[in-house]
Design a protein around this motif. Structure first.
Motif, mmCIF file in Angstrom:
data_model
loop_
_atom_site.group_PDB
_atom_site.id
_atom_site.type_symbol
_atom_site.label_atom_id
_atom_site.label_comp_id
_atom_site.label_asym_id
_atom_site.label_seq_id
_atom_site.Cartn_x
_atom_site.Cartn_y
_atom_site.Cartn_z
ATOM 1 N N UNK A 106 0.772 -1.504 -0.460
ATOM 2 C CA UNK A 106 0.197 -0.372 0.091
ATOM 3 C C UNK A 106 0.504 1.033 -0.132
ATOM 4 N N UNK A 107 2.270 1.228 0.714
ATOM 5 C CA UNK A 107 2.631 2.498 0.792
ATOM 6 C C UNK A 107 3.233 3.049 -1.007
ATOM 7 N N UNK A 108 3.134 2.230 -1.286
ATOM 8 C CA UNK A 108 3.898 1.736 -3.183
ATOM 9 C C UNK A 108 2.524 2.734 -3.337
ATOM 10 N N UNK A 109 1.355 1.677 -3.702
ATOM 11 C CA UNK A 109 0.637 2.038 -4.035
ATOM 12 C C UNK A 109 -0.064 3.399 -4.294
ATOM 13 N N UNK A 110 0.404 3.952 -2.406
ATOM 14 C CA UNK A 110 0.253 5.518 -2.274
ATOM 15 C C UNK A 110 1.150 6.724 -2.917
ATOM 16 N N UNK A 111 1.749 6.260 -3.204
ATOM 17 C CA UNK A 111 3.182 6.734 -3.687
ATOM 18 C C UNK A 111 3.063 7.255 -4.842
ATOM 19 N N UNK A 112 2.553 6.211 -5.594
ATOM 20 C CA UNK A 112 2.392 5.971 -7.316
ATOM 21 C C UNK A 112 1.586 6.913 -8.140
ATOM 22 N N UNK A 113 0.219 6.697 -6.939
ATOM 23 C CA UNK A 113 -0.837 7.922 -7.392
ATOM 24 C C UNK A 113 -0.492 9.565 -6.826
ATOM 25 N N UNK A 114 0.153 9.622 -5.554
ATOM 26 C CA UNK A 114 0.563 10.879 -5.226
ATOM 27 C C UNK A 114 1.943 11.541 -6.451
ATOM 28 N N UNK A 115 2.620 10.729 -6.868
ATOM 29 C CA UNK A 115 3.603 10.844 -7.856
ATOM 30 C C UNK A 115 2.809 11.502 -9.342
ATOM 31 N N UNK A 116 1.178 10.077 -9.171
ATOM 32 C CA UNK A 116 0.656 10.597 -10.892
ATOM 33 C C UNK A 116 0.162 11.715 -10.702
ATOM 34 N N UNK A 117 -0.517 12.418 -9.754
ATOM 35 C CA UNK A 117 -1.050 13.681 -9.203
ATOM 36 C C UNK A 117 -0.478 14.715 -9.852
ATOM 37 N N UNK A 118 0.518 14.333 -9.725
ATOM 38 C CA UNK A 118 1.945 15.734 -9.378
ATOM 39 C C UNK A 118 2.145 16.005 -11.027
ATOM 40 N N UNK A 119 2.109 15.462 -11.676
ATOM 41 C CA UNK A 119 2.434 14.577 -13.529
ATOM 42 C C UNK A 119 1.371 14.821 -14.377
ATOM 43 N N UNK A 120 0.055 15.197 -13.775
ATOM 44 C CA UNK A 120 -1.291 14.947 -14.280
ATOM 45 C C UNK A 120 -1.122 14.084 -15.389
ATOM 46 N N UNK A 121 -0.693 13.073 -14.851
ATOM 47 C CA UNK A 121 -0.839 11.939 -15.935
ATOM 48 C C UNK A 121 -2.512 11.687 -15.981
ATOM 49 N N UNK A 122 -3.128 11.306 -16.376
ATOM 50 C CA UNK A 122 -4.873 11.124 -16.349
ATOM 51 C C UNK A 122 -4.437 9.747 -17.699
ATOM 52 N N UNK A 123 -3.460 8.809 -17.573
ATOM 53 C CA UNK A 123 -4.272 7.855 -18.386
ATOM 54 C C UNK A 123 -4.170 6.448 -17.518
ATOM 55 N N UNK A 124 -4.017 6.685 -16.012
ATOM 56 C CA UNK A 124 -4.457 5.769 -15.492
ATOM 57 C C UNK A 124 -5.619 5.043 -15.171
ATOM 58 N N UNK A 125 -6.714 5.603 -16.067
ATOM 59 C CA UNK A 125 -8.222 5.080 -16.260
ATOM 60 C C UNK A 125 -8.338 4.513 -17.388
ATOM 61 N N UNK A 126 -9.595 3.381 -17.550
ATOM 62 C CA UNK A 126 -9.983 2.792 -16.202
ATOM 63 C C UNK A 126 -8.988 1.423 -14.935
#
Length: 305
Positions: A106-126
């Protein structure tokens, strides 16, 4: 496990620009030297320093570090990828790949999400949509934060459904569910709900009921109402206190929302308008029926007083 809190970064380069090759190579050399330390905190610091040096060579170094056997190193490496804004698509794809491989940590998952937000990366969906139902609170909360920071309209229908689940006053136990809205202030709804539960499922200190109440307490810990509200506000710019409030706003803005979703999905926004108009009419009818049922329930409660 040790967790490094996100730091306030003073970047030395313009967004989307790479540092010079010499600067990137020097940063990597410092990282490799610092990473030789035996203390995990020193290793984490060496990894995170790479955040400030967006460059293909640095991203490649971080990709290798994301395979380290220590999750305390991997989660900081994921945070550092968030600084690789010279190529947000490549960096984001790496984070999504890391999430798939390391989703049990979970700590890796949480950091991945935080970094995606910083990058404004949108291709995580769906790919990340199932995170709405993840059993780990930290994953759900960080996912909601990601959706809000990226203002991802694709998640809005799911967020409306979450509103429906967390906002009604209710008592929910393993032996059944009752929902009550008396229209009163304070704890009247919760007391009325428990009374209705007892009337429907029986009273007393039975083993089965005690077990049900224990599960109810666990359910309460899964109430993400503040995070859901904050996420929806970031996306819409609006505060909604009730399910009907958010549904009515959605109905009024249904076509515009559909167009925004289409843009994020790479579709022609005009092409979704005819279907959206039909769905808007259906949603309006559903809201009117739901409001009618609520008003009938409130009338019954008032008649009992």
């Amino acid at each position: 496990m040790r967790i490094v809190a996100p730091l306030v970064i003073a970047t030395a380069v313009l967004a989307h620009d790479q540092v010079q090759d010499d600067a990137a190579k020097a940063a990597i050399a410092r990282f490799q030297e610092g990473f030789k330390a035996s203390e995990v905190e020193a290793k984490q610091g060496a990894v995170f320093d790479l955040h400030d040096y967006p460059h293909d060579l640095v991203l490649k170094e971080l990709e290798k570090t994301l395979k380290n056997k220590d999750p305390n190193v991997r989660h900081v490496a994921a945070l550092a990828v968030g600084g690789q804004k010279h190529d947000p698509k490549k960096a984001g794809d790496l984070l999504l790949k890391t999430y798939k491989k390391d989703k049990d940590t979970e700590i890796v998952v949480a950091s991945c999400f935080e970094a995606m937000a910083e990058l404004k990366y949108m291709d995580y969906w769906p790919e990340l949509k199932p995170c709405f139902k993840d059993e780990r609170n930290v994953v759900v909360i960080r996912f909601l934060d990601l959706l809000g920071k990226t203002q991802d309209w694709r998640a809005f229908p799911d967020l409306v459904e979450l509103y429906r689940k967390v906002l009604p006053a209710r008592t929910s136990w393993s032996t059944g569910t009752v929902t009550v809205d008396t229209g009163a202030d304070g704890d009247a709804d919760s007391k009325a709900a428990e009374s209705a539960f007892n009337a429907k499922y029986g009273q007393g200190g039975s083993k089965e009921k005690n077990k049900a109440k224990s599960k109810a307490n666990s359910f309460d810990l899964r109430n993400f109402t503040p995070q859901i509200k904050a996420c929806v506000k970031r996306i819409t710019g609006k505060d909604f206190d009730t399910v009907l409030d958010v549904q009515e706003w959605w109905c009024e803005n249904y076509i515009d929302v559909a167009r925004k979703i289409a843009v994020l999905e790479g579709k022609d926004p005009d092409s979704v308008v005819p279907r959206a108009k039909a769905e808007q009419a259906e949603l309006k009818a559903e809201i009117e029926e739901e409001r009618r049922e609520i008003e009938e329930e409130l009338a019954k409660e008032r008649d009992k007083r």
